[in-house]
Design a protein around this motif. Structure first.
Motif, mmCIF file in Angstrom:
data_model
loop_
_atom_site.group_PDB
_atom_site.id
_atom_site.type_symbol
_atom_site.label_atom_id
_atom_site.label_comp_id
_atom_site.label_asym_id
_atom_site.label_seq_id
_atom_site.Cartn_x
_atom_site.Cartn_y
_atom_site.Cartn_z
ATOM 1 N N LEU A 4 -7.670 -17.072 -82.353
ATOM 2 C CA LEU A 4 -8.093 -18.873 -82.464
ATOM 3 C C LEU A 4 -7.451 -18.222 -84.023
ATOM 4 C CD1 LEU A 4 -11.400 -19.401 -81.411
ATOM 5 C CD2 LEU A 4 -9.553 -19.967 -80.245
ATOM 6 N N SER A 5 -6.640 -18.171 -84.819
ATOM 7 C CA SER A 5 -6.033 -17.852 -85.848
ATOM 8 C C SER A 5 -4.994 -18.260 -85.759
ATOM 9 C CB SER A 5 -6.682 -16.658 -86.538
ATOM 10 O OG SER A 5 -6.021 -15.912 -86.403
ATOM 11 N N GLU A 6 -3.831 -18.670 -85.179
ATOM 12 C CA GLU A 6 -2.688 -18.949 -84.716
ATOM 13 C C GLU A 6 -3.104 -20.555 -84.977
ATOM 14 O OE1 GLU A 6 -1.241 -17.259 -80.680
ATOM 15 O OE2 GLU A 6 -2.318 -17.986 -79.717
ATOM 16 N N SER A 7 -1.944 -20.722 -85.613
ATOM 17 C CA SER A 7 -1.522 -21.916 -85.319
ATOM 18 C C SER A 7 -1.436 -22.907 -83.915
ATOM 19 C CB SER A 7 -0.379 -22.338 -85.933
ATOM 20 O OG SER A 7 1.092 -22.101 -85.046
ATOM 21 N N VAL A 8 -1.743 -24.092 -84.121
ATOM 22 C CA VAL A 8 -1.621 -25.076 -82.415
ATOM 23 C C VAL A 8 -0.131 -25.065 -81.933
ATOM 24 C CG1 VAL A 8 -3.471 -25.918 -82.414
ATOM 25 C CG2 VAL A 8 -1.213 -27.116 -83.782
ATOM 26 N N ALA A 9 0.605 -24.795 -82.521
ATOM 27 C CA ALA A 9 2.167 -24.869 -82.182
ATOM 28 C C ALA A 9 2.320 -23.733 -81.540
ATOM 29 C CB ALA A 9 2.998 -25.582 -83.615
ATOM 30 N N ALA A 10 2.146 -22.690 -82.239
ATOM 31 C CA ALA A 10 2.113 -21.468 -81.771
ATOM 32 C C ALA A 10 1.646 -21.036 -80.815
ATOM 33 C CB ALA A 10 1.982 -20.120 -83.204
ATOM 34 N N ALA A 11 0.310 -21.559 -80.615
ATOM 35 C CA ALA A 11 -0.617 -21.584 -78.795
ATOM 36 C C ALA A 11 0.051 -22.147 -78.344
ATOM 37 C CB ALA A 11 -1.865 -21.356 -79.687
ATOM 38 N N GLY A 12 1.143 -23.067 -78.808
ATOM 39 C CA GLY A 12 1.472 -24.633 -77.624
ATOM 40 C C GLY A 12 0.647 -24.875 -76.716
ATOM 41 N N MET A 13 -0.913 -25.381 -77.452
ATOM 42 C CA MET A 13 -1.557 -26.708 -77.358
ATOM 43 C C MET A 13 -1.126 -27.484 -77.538
ATOM 44 S SD MET A 13 -4.911 -26.677 -79.362
ATOM 45 C CE MET A 13 -6.059 -25.165 -78.398
ATOM 46 N N GLY A 14 -0.710 -28.178 -76.850
ATOM 47 C CA GLY A 14 -0.801 -30.097 -76.964
ATOM 48 C C GLY A 14 1.166 -29.970 -76.624
ATOM 49 N N THR A 15 1.186 -31.788 -77.547
ATOM 50 C CA THR A 15 2.961 -31.095 -76.835
ATOM 51 C C THR A 15 3.366 -32.177 -78.307
ATOM 52 O OG1 THR A 15 1.659 -32.367 -74.550
ATOM 53 C CG2 THR A 15 4.702 -32.344 -75.815
ATOM 54 N N TRP A 16 4.850 -31.564 -78.549
ATOM 55 C CA TRP A 16 4.691 -31.682 -79.778
ATOM 56 C C TRP A 16 6.643 -32.687 -79.629
ATOM 57 C CZ3 TRP A 16 1.676 -31.227 -84.165
ATOM 58 C CH2 TRP A 16 0.393 -30.700 -83.753
ATOM 59 N N THR A 102 -6.349 -36.823 -86.713
ATOM 60 C CA THR A 102 -5.142 -36.313 -87.137
ATOM 61 C C THR A 102 -5.384 -34.806 -87.484
ATOM 62 O OG1 THR A 102 -4.948 -36.333 -89.339
ATOM 63 C CG2 THR A 102 -4.297 -38.147 -87.821
ATOM 64 N N CYS A 103 -4.208 -33.722 -86.970
ATOM 65 C CA CYS A 103 -4.052 -32.448 -86.884
ATOM 66 C C CYS A 103 -2.325 -32.460 -87.608
ATOM 67 C CB CYS A 103 -4.355 -31.647 -85.862
ATOM 68 S SG CYS A 103 -3.162 -31.753 -84.438
ATOM 69 N N CYS A 104 -1.920 -30.917 -87.763
ATOM 70 C CA CYS A 104 -0.484 -30.552 -87.898
ATOM 71 C C CYS A 104 -0.391 -29.704 -86.895
ATOM 72 C CB CYS A 104 -0.274 -30.582 -88.924
ATOM 73 S SG CYS A 104 -0.899 -29.535 -90.462
ATOM 74 N N ALA A 105 1.234 -29.095 -86.985
ATOM 75 C CA ALA A 105 1.428 -27.920 -86.026
ATOM 76 C C ALA A 105 0.751 -26.964 -86.846
ATOM 77 C CB ALA A 105 3.329 -28.089 -86.130
ATOM 78 N N GLN A 106 0.774 -26.738 -88.074
ATOM 79 C CA GLN A 106 -0.015 -25.467 -88.503
ATOM 80 C C GLN A 106 -0.776 -25.140 -88.369
ATOM 81 O OE1 GLN A 106 2.382 -28.204 -90.294
ATOM 82 N NE2 GLN A 106 4.293 -27.192 -89.256
ATOM 83 N N ASP A 107 -2.056 -26.234 -88.293
ATOM 84 C CA ASP A 107 -3.520 -25.874 -88.245
ATOM 85 C C ASP A 107 -3.916 -24.392 -87.115
ATOM 86 O OD1 ASP A 107 -4.044 -28.389 -90.256
ATOM 87 O OD2 ASP A 107 -4.056 -29.850 -88.956
#
Length: 219
Positions: A4-16, A102-107
Motif C-alpha cells: 500500500l506504500s507504492e504509488s497508484v501509478a506503479a500499482a496500476g490503479m486507475g486510468t491515466w 483529487t489525487c496524483c499519480a505519485q500518491d
C-alpha cells in the motif's frame, strides 16, 4: 514498506493519460448537451470539467449520475446552458466550492484509499503539478486492487483489508452509498480537434472488450 506504500501509478490503479492519449474532458463553458454527448460517444461514466482558459486546470467533474438533476427542470433549459453554471446550480455552491476530489499519480495507494474512506466519493480525478486532469481512480479500481492482492496470497491481502476498513458501506446498504459498481472513465487519442477517436473498451474487471457500455474508452 508494504504494497500500500507504492504509488497508484506503479500499482496500476486507475486510468491515466499517456503519450498520444488524453482524458475525455470538457471546458466549463461547454453546453451540457455536448457533455452528455461525450458521455454517450465515449461510453464513459464521467467527464472532468476544466477551466475555459488555456491552462486547462481541473474545476469539477460531471458524471452520468448527475443527469438526474435535469429532472428538476421540466423545460430542460439546462441542456443549452454551460455545464459549469449548471454544476454550480446543482451543488448550490459558489464558484470556489466544488465537489471534485483529487489525487496524483505519485500518491500512495494507502493515501488514495484513505481519501475514499474519508470523503465517501465514488471517484478521484488525478491531476498533474499544474492542476490539469490526467487520470481518474474509481472505487471499482480500489476493489480490483484488493481482490488482486487477495489472489496474490503474499500477505498483501491482510494489509489491503486493514486499509480498506470502513471504505465500503455496510452489507445491504447498496451502491448508493458508494459501492464499486459502474465506475468508468475515458481516454481518447489526442488530436487537434480534441477527443474524437473511438478505441478499445476496458471494463471494470480489467478485461479488454470491444463492446461494453460501462467501461474505459481508450484510443
Amino acid at each position: 514498506a508494504g504494497v500500500l506504500s507504492e504509488s497508484v501509478a506503479a500499482a496500476g490503479m486507475g486510468t491515466w493519460a499517456a503519450a498520444g492519449r488524453q482524458l475525455v474532458t470538457a471546458r466549463v463553458d461547454t453546453p451540457l448537451a455536448d457533455v452528455l454527448g461525450l458521455l454517450a460517444a465515449h461510453r464513459v461514466s464521467c467527464v472532468p470539467l476544466v477551466e475555459a482558459g488555456p491552462a486547462g486546470r481541473l474545476v469539477d467533474v460531471w458524471g452520468r449520475e448527475d443527469v438526474l438533476f435535469l429532472a428538476t427542470d421540466p423545460s430542460l433549459g439546462a441542456l443549452s446552458a454551460p455545464v459549469g453554471a449548471t454544476r454550480r446550480a446543482q451543488l448550490g455552491a459558489s464558484d470556489g466550492v466544488h465537489s471534485v476530489r483529487t489525487c496524483c499519480a505519485q500518491d500512495s495507494v494507502r493515501r488514495v484509499v484513505d481519501t475514499f474512506a474519508a470523503t465517501r466519493v465514488s471517484r478521484l480525478v488525478g491531476v498533474d503539478a499544474e492542476g490539469r486532469p490526467v487520470g481518474v481512480v474509481t472505487l471499482a479500481d480500489v476493489f480490483q486492487y484488493f481482490t488482486d492482492a487477495i489472489g496474490a496470497g503474499d500477505g498483501a491481502a491482510s494489509e489491503a483489508a486493514g486499509a480498506g476498513r470502513g471504505l465500503w458501506p455496510p452489507q445491504g446498504a447498496g451502491a448508493a452509498a458508494g459501492g464499486p459498481a459502474g465506475e468508468s472513465i475515458g481516454l481518447a487519442a489526442a488530436s487537434d480537434e480534441g477527443q474524437d477517436s473511438p478505441g478499445l473498451d476496458q471494463d471494470d474487471d480489467g478485461d479488454v472488450d470491444e463492446d461494453d457500455d460501462d467501461n474505459v474508452d481508450m484510443g
